[in-house]
Motif scaffolding. Sequence first.
Motif, PDB file in Angstrom:
ATOM      1  N   ALA A   1      34.673  22.415   2.830  1.00  0.00           N
ATOM      2  CA  ALA A   1      34.963  23.646   2.098  1.00  0.00           C
ATOM      3  C   ALA A   1      34.432  24.815   2.912  1.00  0.00           C
ATOM      4  O   ALA A   1      33.568  24.657   3.777  1.00  0.00           O
ATOM      5  CB  ALA A   1      34.299  23.605   0.728  1.00  0.00           C
ATOM      6  N   ASP A   2      34.929  26.016   2.641  1.00  0.00           N
ATOM      7  CA  ASP A   2      34.562  27.187   3.439  1.00  0.00           C
ATOM      8  C   ASP A   2      33.054  27.408   3.477  1.00  0.00           C
ATOM      9  O   ASP A   2      32.483  27.716   4.531  1.00  0.00           O
ATOM     10  CB  ASP A   2      35.252  28.434   2.872  1.00  0.00           C
ATOM     11  N   GLU A   3      32.387  27.266   2.331  1.00  0.00           N
ATOM     12  CA  GLU A   3      30.942  27.517   2.271  1.00  0.00           C
ATOM     13  C   GLU A   3      30.171  26.523   3.120  1.00  0.00           C
ATOM     14  O   GLU A   3      29.225  26.881   3.832  1.00  0.00           O
ATOM     15  CB  GLU A   3      30.454  27.463   0.819  1.00  0.00           C
ATOM     16  N   VAL A   4      30.575  25.256   3.043  1.00  0.00           N
ATOM     17  CA  VAL A   4      29.891  24.226   3.822  1.00  0.00           C
ATOM     18  C   VAL A   4      30.157  24.422   5.306  1.00  0.00           C
ATOM     19  O   VAL A   4      29.251  24.292   6.142  1.00  0.00           O
ATOM     20  CB  VAL A   4      30.345  22.819   3.373  1.00  0.00           C
ATOM     21  N   GLU A   5      31.387  24.743   5.647  1.00  0.00           N
ATOM     22  CA  GLU A   5      31.721  24.990   7.053  1.00  0.00           C
ATOM     23  C   GLU A   5      30.876  26.131   7.620  1.00  0.00           C
ATOM     24  O   GLU A   5      30.353  26.043   8.749  1.00  0.00           O
ATOM     25  CB  GLU A   5      33.200  25.341   7.190  1.00  0.00           C
ATOM     26  N   ALA A   6      30.707  27.204   6.844  1.00  0.00           N
ATOM     27  CA  ALA A   6      29.922  28.351   7.300  1.00  0.00           C
ATOM     28  C   ALA A   6      28.463  27.958   7.515  1.00  0.00           C
ATOM     29  O   ALA A   6      27.831  28.382   8.509  1.00  0.00           O
ATOM     30  CB  ALA A   6      30.026  29.482   6.278  1.00  0.00           C
ATOM     31  N   THR A   7      27.926  27.149   6.627  1.00  0.00           N
ATOM     32  CA  THR A   7      26.531  26.709   6.754  1.00  0.00           C
ATOM     33  C   THR A   7      26.349  25.839   7.990  1.00  0.00           C
ATOM     34  O   THR A   7      25.384  26.014   8.755  1.00  0.00           O
ATOM     35  CB  THR A   7      26.101  25.935   5.498  1.00  0.00           C
ATOM     36  N   PHE A   8      27.270  24.890   8.192  1.00  0.00           N
ATOM     37  CA  PHE A   8      27.193  24.017   9.363  1.00  0.00           C
ATOM     38  C   PHE A   8      27.323  24.827  10.656  1.00  0.00           C
ATOM     39  O   PHE A   8      26.574  24.616  11.618  1.00  0.00           O
ATOM     40  CB  PHE A   8      28.298  22.956   9.307  1.00  0.00           C
ATOM     41  N   ALA A   9      28.276  25.747  10.681  1.00  0.00           N
ATOM     42  CA  ALA A   9      28.521  26.547  11.881  1.00  0.00           C
ATOM     43  C   ALA A   9      27.303  27.404  12.222  1.00  0.00           C
ATOM     44  O   ALA A   9      26.938  27.565  13.399  1.00  0.00           O
ATOM     45  CB  ALA A   9      29.747  27.427  11.672  1.00  0.00           C
ATOM     46  N   GLN A  10      26.663  27.945  11.200  1.00  0.00           N
ATOM     47  CA  GLN A  10      25.477  28.766  11.414  1.00  0.00           C
ATOM     48  C   GLN A  10      24.351  27.947  12.041  1.00  0.00           C
ATOM     49  O   GLN A  10      23.669  28.399  12.972  1.00  0.00           O
ATOM     50  CB  GLN A  10      25.019  29.371  10.090  1.00  0.00           C
ATOM     51  N   ALA A  11      24.152  26.730  11.538  1.00  0.00           N
ATOM     52  CA  ALA A  11      23.098  25.872  12.076  1.00  0.00           C
ATOM     53  C   ALA A  11      23.401  25.458  13.509  1.00  0.00           C
ATOM     54  O   ALA A  11      22.508  25.423  14.366  1.00  0.00           O
ATOM     55  CB  ALA A  11      22.941  24.638  11.193  1.00  0.00           C
ATOM     56  N   ILE A  12      24.661  25.169  13.803  1.00  0.00           N
ATOM     57  CA  ILE A  12      25.052  24.768  15.158  1.00  0.00           C
ATOM     58  C   ILE A  12      24.877  25.934  16.123  1.00  0.00           C
ATOM     59  O   ILE A  12      24.369  25.773  17.242  1.00  0.00           O
ATOM     60  CB  ILE A  12      26.512  24.251  15.161  1.00  0.00           C
ATOM     61  N   ASN A  13      25.283  27.129  15.693  1.00  0.00           N
ATOM     62  CA  ASN A  13      25.139  28.312  16.543  1.00  0.00           C
ATOM     63  C   ASN A  13      23.672  28.617  16.835  1.00  0.00           C
ATOM     64  O   ASN A  13      23.309  28.976  17.971  1.00  0.00           O
ATOM     65  CB  ASN A  13      25.803  29.523  15.887  1.00  0.00           C
ATOM     66  N   ALA A  14      22.831  28.473  15.824  1.00  0.00           N
ATOM     67  CA  ALA A  14      21.408  28.745  16.017  1.00  0.00           C
ATOM     68  C   ALA A  14      20.808  27.764  17.017  1.00  0.00           C
ATOM     69  O   ALA A  14      19.968  28.133  17.854  1.00  0.00           O
ATOM     70  CB  ALA A  14      20.683  28.658  14.676  1.00  0.00           C
ATOM     71  N   ARG A  15      21.245  26.536  16.950  1.00  0.00           N
ATOM     72  CA  ARG A  15      20.750  25.513  17.881  1.00  0.00           C
ATOM     73  C   ARG A  15      21.194  25.825  19.307  1.00  0.00           C
ATOM     74  O   ARG A  15      20.406  25.715  20.256  1.00  0.00           O
ATOM     75  CB  ARG A  15      21.275  24.138  17.434  1.00  0.00           C
ATOM     76  N   GLU A  16      22.443  26.248  19.442  1.00  0.00           N
ATOM     77  CA  GLU A  16      22.960  26.571  20.779  1.00  0.00           C
ATOM     78  C   GLU A  16      22.265  27.796  21.368  1.00  0.00           C
ATOM     79  O   GLU A  16      21.950  27.837  22.567  1.00  0.00           O
ATOM     80  CB  GLU A  16      24.478  26.795  20.703  1.00  0.00           C
ATOM     81  N   GLN A  17      22.031  28.805  20.538  1.00  0.00           N
ATOM     82  CA  GLN A  17      21.369  30.020  21.017  1.00  0.00           C
ATOM     83  C   GLN A  17      19.931  29.751  21.471  1.00  0.00           C
ATOM     84  O   GLN A  17      19.402  30.447  22.353  1.00  0.00           O
ATOM     85  CB  GLN A  17      21.384  31.087  19.922  1.00  0.00           C
ATOM     86  N   ALA A  18      19.333  28.738  20.876  1.00  0.00           N
ATOM     87  CA  ALA A  18      17.963  28.379  21.269  1.00  0.00           C
ATOM     88  C   ALA A  18      17.947  27.490  22.510  1.00  0.00           C
ATOM     89  O   ALA A  18      16.871  27.112  22.985  1.00  0.00           O
ATOM     90  CB  ALA A  18      17.257  27.686  20.113  1.00  0.00           C
ATOM     91  N   GLY A  19      19.121  27.171  23.002  1.00  0.00           N
ATOM     92  CA  GLY A  19      19.206  26.335  24.185  1.00  0.00           C
ATOM     93  C   GLY A  19      18.899  24.871  23.915  1.00  0.00           C
ATOM     94  O   GLY A  19      18.477  24.138  24.819  1.00  0.00           O
ATOM     95  N   LEU A  20      19.152  24.441  22.701  1.00  0.00           N
ATOM     96  CA  LEU A  20      18.860  23.065  22.317  1.00  0.00           C
ATOM     97  C   LEU A  20      20.141  22.251  22.206  1.00  0.00           C
ATOM     98  O   LEU A  20      21.191  22.765  21.814  1.00  0.00           O
ATOM     99  CB  LEU A  20      18.119  23.029  20.972  1.00  0.00           C
ATOM    100  N   THR A  21      20.036  20.995  22.549  1.00  0.00           N
ATOM    101  CA  THR A  21      21.152  20.048  22.375  1.00  0.00           C
ATOM    102  C   THR A  21      20.638  18.815  21.647  1.00  0.00           C
ATOM    103  O   THR A  21      19.454  18.464  21.761  1.00  0.00           O
ATOM    104  CB  THR A  21      21.744  19.626  23.727  1.00  0.00           C
ATOM    105  N   THR A  22      21.529  18.198  20.928  1.00  0.00           N
ATOM    106  CA  THR A  22      21.150  17.012  20.144  1.00  0.00           C
ATOM    107  C   THR A  22      21.966  15.813  20.586  1.00  0.00           C
ATOM    108  O   THR A  22      23.180  15.909  20.786  1.00  0.00           O
ATOM    109  CB  THR A  22      21.373  17.258  18.638  1.00  0.00           C
ATOM    110  N   GLU A  23      21.291  14.679  20.707  1.00  0.00           N
ATOM    111  CA  GLU A  23      21.944  13.405  20.999  1.00  0.00           C
ATOM    112  C   GLU A  23      21.632  12.456  19.837  1.00  0.00           C
ATOM    113  O   GLU A  23      20.471  12.301  19.466  1.00  0.00           O
ATOM    114  CB  GLU A  23      21.421  12.813  22.312  1.00  0.00           C
ATOM    115  N   ALA A  24      22.656  11.871  19.271  1.00  0.00           N
ATOM    116  CA  ALA A  24      22.449  11.005  18.106  1.00  0.00           C
ATOM    117  C   ALA A  24      23.286   9.737  18.215  1.00  0.00           C
ATOM    118  O   ALA A  24      24.353   9.731  18.830  1.00  0.00           O
ATOM    119  CB  ALA A  24      22.792  11.753  16.821  1.00  0.00           C
ATOM    120  N   LYS A  25      22.782   8.695  17.608  1.00  0.00           N
ATOM    121  CA  LYS A  25      23.509   7.434  17.514  1.00  0.00           C
ATOM    122  C   LYS A  25      23.447   6.958  16.065  1.00  0.00           C
ATOM    123  O   LYS A  25      22.363   6.803  15.504  1.00  0.00           O
ATOM    124  CB  LYS A  25      22.901   6.383  18.438  1.00  0.00           C
TER     125      LYS A  25
END
Length: 217
Positions: A116-140
Amino acid sequence: MESSLIQLLVLAGIAVFLILKLRAVLGTREGFEKPRVAAEAPAKRAKFEVIEGGPDADITDHAAEGSASARALAAMKAAEPSFAVGEFLRGSRGAYEMIVMAFESGDIDSIRPFLADEVEATFAQAINAREQAGLTTEAKFIGIRDLALVEADFDASSKTAEISVRFTGELTSVTRNKAGEIVEGSTTEVKRQRDVWVFARRMGVQDPNWQLVATGE
């Protein structure tokens, strides 16, 4: 006198003749023989009464009979007869893994239709914040340890269904900085993650996809 004797001899002869004749027909029986009984009629099969309109196991396996959630699920099935609770939960298992892994990798585009739009916005915000901090995530993703339907609701006027599902997922996850150093998590330690997600969909429409409309713990 002689006439009476002759009559007795004749009668005796007739009796002996009849005895021999009966033995020839019936055979000789020796000792005690149980009387013959008529063959027993086959046992009647127990009759089982078919009760129509009984509990729907597809619903009662996941929601208490007579509960508000059970009634909501029944209304969903009435609005869309092809809908099955068990099938929905199996699909939600796959959706959970797909969405979690896309979020961890920062790939919001691949899961956009399922948010949904609200969830997409929340996820996108968290991903952008992680990228701006120069962080990457690896998961299995290891698997889902537990899955259960928490609550169901149905709006008859709009035919909108909402189902809350609790997931307990297991995965390994590490966050690295620009230098590639691990700042959080472990590549070997399994992390257990608990989430309650709410999926929504209008019943009776051609689009079969449910959307994630809310997340929580």
